[in-house]
Scaffold this motif. Sequence first.
Motif, PDB file in Angstrom:
ATOM      1  N   ILE A  46    -101.715 -22.920 -49.104  1.00 28.12           N
ATOM      2  CA  ILE A  46    -101.478 -21.475 -49.024  1.00 28.12           C
ATOM      3  C   ILE A  46     -99.973 -21.222 -48.876  1.00 28.12           C
ATOM      4  O   ILE A  46     -99.410 -20.359 -49.558  1.00 28.12           O
ATOM      5  CB  ILE A  46    -102.274 -20.837 -47.860  1.00 28.12           C
ATOM      6  CG1 ILE A  46    -103.770 -20.844 -48.200  1.00 28.12           C
ATOM      7  CG2 ILE A  46    -101.781 -19.419 -47.569  1.00 28.12           C
ATOM      8  CD1 ILE A  46    -104.675 -20.485 -47.036  1.00 28.12           C
ATOM      9  N   ASP A  47     -99.320 -21.985 -48.008  1.00 33.83           N
ATOM     10  CA  ASP A  47     -97.880 -21.827 -47.792  1.00 33.83           C
ATOM     11  C   ASP A  47     -97.078 -22.101 -49.059  1.00 33.83           C
ATOM     12  O   ASP A  47     -96.078 -21.431 -49.326  1.00 33.83           O
ATOM     13  CB  ASP A  47     -97.400 -22.751 -46.670  1.00 33.83           C
ATOM     14  CG  ASP A  47     -97.934 -22.354 -45.299  1.00 33.83           C
ATOM     15  OD1 ASP A  47     -98.414 -21.204 -45.145  1.00 33.83           O
ATOM     16  OD2 ASP A  47     -97.888 -23.199 -44.386  1.00 33.83           O
ATOM     17  N   ARG A  48     -97.528 -23.081 -49.840  1.00 36.25           N
ATOM     18  CA  ARG A  48     -96.821 -23.452 -51.078  1.00 36.25           C
ATOM     19  C   ARG A  48     -97.257 -22.629 -52.280  1.00 36.25           C
ATOM     20  O   ARG A  48     -96.769 -22.843 -53.375  1.00 36.25           O
ATOM     21  CB  ARG A  48     -97.046 -24.941 -51.371  1.00 36.25           C
ATOM     22  CG  ARG A  48     -96.399 -25.878 -50.391  1.00 36.25           C
ATOM     23  CD  ARG A  48     -96.521 -27.334 -50.842  1.00 36.25           C
ATOM     24  NE  ARG A  48     -97.886 -27.759 -51.135  1.00 36.25           N
ATOM     25  CZ  ARG A  48     -98.757 -28.189 -50.239  1.00 36.25           C
ATOM     26  NH1 ARG A  48     -98.433 -28.249 -48.974  1.00 36.25           N
ATOM     27  NH2 ARG A  48     -99.967 -28.573 -50.610  1.00 36.25           N
ATOM     28  N   ASP A  97    -113.176 -15.409 -47.686  1.00 38.49           N
ATOM     29  CA  ASP A  97    -112.153 -14.385 -47.439  1.00 38.49           C
ATOM     30  C   ASP A  97    -110.758 -14.965 -47.655  1.00 38.49           C
ATOM     31  O   ASP A  97    -109.903 -14.328 -48.265  1.00 38.49           O
ATOM     32  CB  ASP A  97    -112.255 -13.836 -46.015  1.00 38.49           C
ATOM     33  CG  ASP A  97    -113.507 -13.019 -45.754  1.00 38.49           C
ATOM     34  OD1 ASP A  97    -114.168 -12.591 -46.733  1.00 38.49           O
ATOM     35  OD2 ASP A  97    -113.829 -12.809 -44.559  1.00 38.49           O
ATOM     36  N   ALA A  98    -110.530 -16.168 -47.131  1.00 42.49           N
ATOM     37  CA  ALA A  98    -109.221 -16.818 -47.267  1.00 42.49           C
ATOM     38  C   ALA A  98    -108.886 -17.054 -48.732  1.00 42.49           C
ATOM     39  O   ALA A  98    -107.737 -16.868 -49.154  1.00 42.49           O
ATOM     40  CB  ALA A  98    -109.211 -18.139 -46.510  1.00 42.49           C
ATOM     41  N   SER A  99    -109.879 -17.437 -49.492  1.00 39.81           N
ATOM     42  CA  SER A  99    -109.656 -17.684 -50.917  1.00 39.81           C
ATOM     43  C   SER A  99    -109.327 -16.389 -51.649  1.00 39.81           C
ATOM     44  O   SER A  99    -108.412 -16.346 -52.470  1.00 39.81           O
ATOM     45  CB  SER A  99    -110.895 -18.348 -51.518  1.00 39.81           C
ATOM     46  OG  SER A  99    -110.659 -18.700 -52.847  1.00 39.81           O
ATOM     47  N   ARG A 100    -110.049 -15.346 -51.305  1.00 42.06           N
ATOM     48  CA  ARG A 100    -109.847 -14.058 -51.970  1.00 42.06           C
ATOM     49  C   ARG A 100    -108.521 -13.412 -51.550  1.00 42.06           C
ATOM     50  O   ARG A 100    -107.768 -12.908 -52.377  1.00 42.06           O
ATOM     51  CB  ARG A 100    -111.020 -13.128 -51.648  1.00 42.06           C
ATOM     52  CG  ARG A 100    -110.998 -11.815 -52.401  1.00 42.06           C
ATOM     53  CD  ARG A 100    -112.169 -10.904 -52.037  1.00 42.06           C
ATOM     54  NE  ARG A 100    -112.070 -10.441 -50.647  1.00 42.06           N
ATOM     55  CZ  ARG A 100    -112.818 -10.847 -49.631  1.00 42.06           C
ATOM     56  NH1 ARG A 100    -113.777 -11.732 -49.823  1.00 42.06           N
ATOM     57  NH2 ARG A 100    -112.651 -10.382 -48.422  1.00 42.06           N
ATOM     58  N   GLU A 101    -108.229 -13.455 -50.253  1.00 43.95           N
ATOM     59  CA  GLU A 101    -107.052 -12.781 -49.715  1.00 43.95           C
ATOM     60  C   GLU A 101    -105.779 -13.607 -49.834  1.00 43.95           C
ATOM     61  O   GLU A 101    -104.680 -13.082 -49.691  1.00 43.95           O
ATOM     62  CB  GLU A 101    -107.283 -12.445 -48.228  1.00 43.95           C
ATOM     63  CG  GLU A 101    -108.439 -11.509 -48.001  1.00 43.95           C
ATOM     64  CD  GLU A 101    -108.860 -11.444 -46.535  1.00 43.95           C
ATOM     65  OE1 GLU A 101    -108.179 -12.038 -45.659  1.00 43.95           O
ATOM     66  OE2 GLU A 101    -109.892 -10.798 -46.257  1.00 43.95           O
ATOM     67  N   VAL A 107    -108.382 -19.044 -42.380  1.00 40.94           N
ATOM     68  CA  VAL A 107    -108.414 -20.509 -42.265  1.00 40.94           C
ATOM     69  C   VAL A 107    -108.091 -20.919 -40.833  1.00 40.94           C
ATOM     70  O   VAL A 107    -108.756 -21.796 -40.265  1.00 40.94           O
ATOM     71  CB  VAL A 107    -107.425 -21.162 -43.262  1.00 40.94           C
ATOM     72  CG1 VAL A 107    -107.423 -22.680 -43.105  1.00 40.94           C
ATOM     73  CG2 VAL A 107    -107.765 -20.783 -44.700  1.00 40.94           C
ATOM     74  N   GLU A 108    -107.095 -20.279 -40.241  1.00 44.67           N
ATOM     75  CA  GLU A 108    -106.744 -20.583 -38.857  1.00 44.67           C
ATOM     76  C   GLU A 108    -107.908 -20.273 -37.912  1.00 44.67           C
ATOM     77  O   GLU A 108    -108.155 -21.009 -36.952  1.00 44.67           O
ATOM     78  CB  GLU A 108    -105.487 -19.812 -38.451  1.00 44.67           C
ATOM     79  CG  GLU A 108    -104.251 -20.327 -39.159  1.00 44.67           C
ATOM     80  CD  GLU A 108    -103.034 -19.429 -39.002  1.00 44.67           C
ATOM     81  OE1 GLU A 108    -103.196 -18.235 -38.643  1.00 44.67           O
ATOM     82  OE2 GLU A 108    -101.919 -19.922 -39.251  1.00 44.67           O
ATOM     83  N   GLU A 109    -108.631 -19.190 -38.180  1.00 46.50           N
ATOM     84  CA  GLU A 109    -109.792 -18.842 -37.368  1.00 46.50           C
ATOM     85  C   GLU A 109    -110.873 -19.917 -37.480  1.00 46.50           C
ATOM     86  O   GLU A 109    -111.459 -20.333 -36.478  1.00 46.50           O
ATOM     87  CB  GLU A 109    -110.356 -17.486 -37.798  1.00 46.50           C
ATOM     88  CG  GLU A 109    -111.571 -17.069 -37.008  1.00 46.50           C
ATOM     89  CD  GLU A 109    -112.185 -15.761 -37.484  1.00 46.50           C
ATOM     90  OE1 GLU A 109    -113.160 -15.332 -36.843  1.00 46.50           O
ATOM     91  OE2 GLU A 109    -111.728 -15.182 -38.490  1.00 46.50           O
ATOM     92  N   VAL A 110    -111.117 -20.388 -38.693  1.00 45.04           N
ATOM     93  CA  VAL A 110    -112.139 -21.418 -38.895  1.00 45.04           C
ATOM     94  C   VAL A 110    -111.699 -22.728 -38.239  1.00 45.04           C
ATOM     95  O   VAL A 110    -112.527 -23.435 -37.647  1.00 45.04           O
ATOM     96  CB  VAL A 110    -112.461 -21.600 -40.396  1.00 45.04           C
ATOM     97  CG1 VAL A 110    -113.368 -22.804 -40.628  1.00 45.04           C
ATOM     98  CG2 VAL A 110    -113.102 -20.336 -40.955  1.00 45.04           C
ATOM     99  N   ILE A 111    -110.416 -23.040 -38.301  1.00 45.19           N
ATOM    100  CA  ILE A 111    -109.925 -24.250 -37.626  1.00 45.19           C
ATOM    101  C   ILE A 111    -110.216 -24.166 -36.135  1.00 45.19           C
ATOM    102  O   ILE A 111    -110.701 -25.127 -35.529  1.00 45.19           O
ATOM    103  CB  ILE A 111    -108.411 -24.458 -37.881  1.00 45.19           C
ATOM    104  CG1 ILE A 111    -108.182 -24.901 -39.332  1.00 45.19           C
ATOM    105  CG2 ILE A 111    -107.831 -25.483 -36.903  1.00 45.19           C
ATOM    106  CD1 ILE A 111    -106.721 -24.938 -39.743  1.00 45.19           C
TER     107      ILE A 111
END
Length: 141
Positions: A46-48, A97-101, A107-111
């Motif tokens: 995501i960062d890259r 949601d992470a994929s769409r947004e 992702v951090e929430e799921v972690i």
Amino acid sequence: MNMKKGAQQYAQMNKQTGIEGANPHQLIGMLYQGALDSLQQALGCIDRKDFEGRGRHLGRVITILGGLQSFLDHEKGGDISKNLDNLYEYMTVRLYDASREKTREPVEEVIKLMREVKDGWDGIAQQAQEIFSEQNQTVNG
């Protein structure tokens, strides 16, 4: 000939991944760890702005979550099983949601959630080992 080579590769993979000799509790722990590793890799993607990598890693976690859901025993597991099923489903939705947004927050929430579940799972390792040993003695005894 090809079947033999495939079987040898499969056996080698089992040895390399630590699956050989693992009890069911350890296998589930490996799935949790694999999901956490893929989630961390997804954050890097995501960062890259590596959208293909993000999708691959999130897809891997979604597959693991589906597998974890399929292992739940709703007859014996009662409320715990139902709650885990709901949690895994929630995590899956958040990863979509992470994929769409294309954002880190889901992702951090799921972690965070996955770590809490894994910590609880790791906390019952001794009890699980005792149950597994008793079951093996019953079957082999």
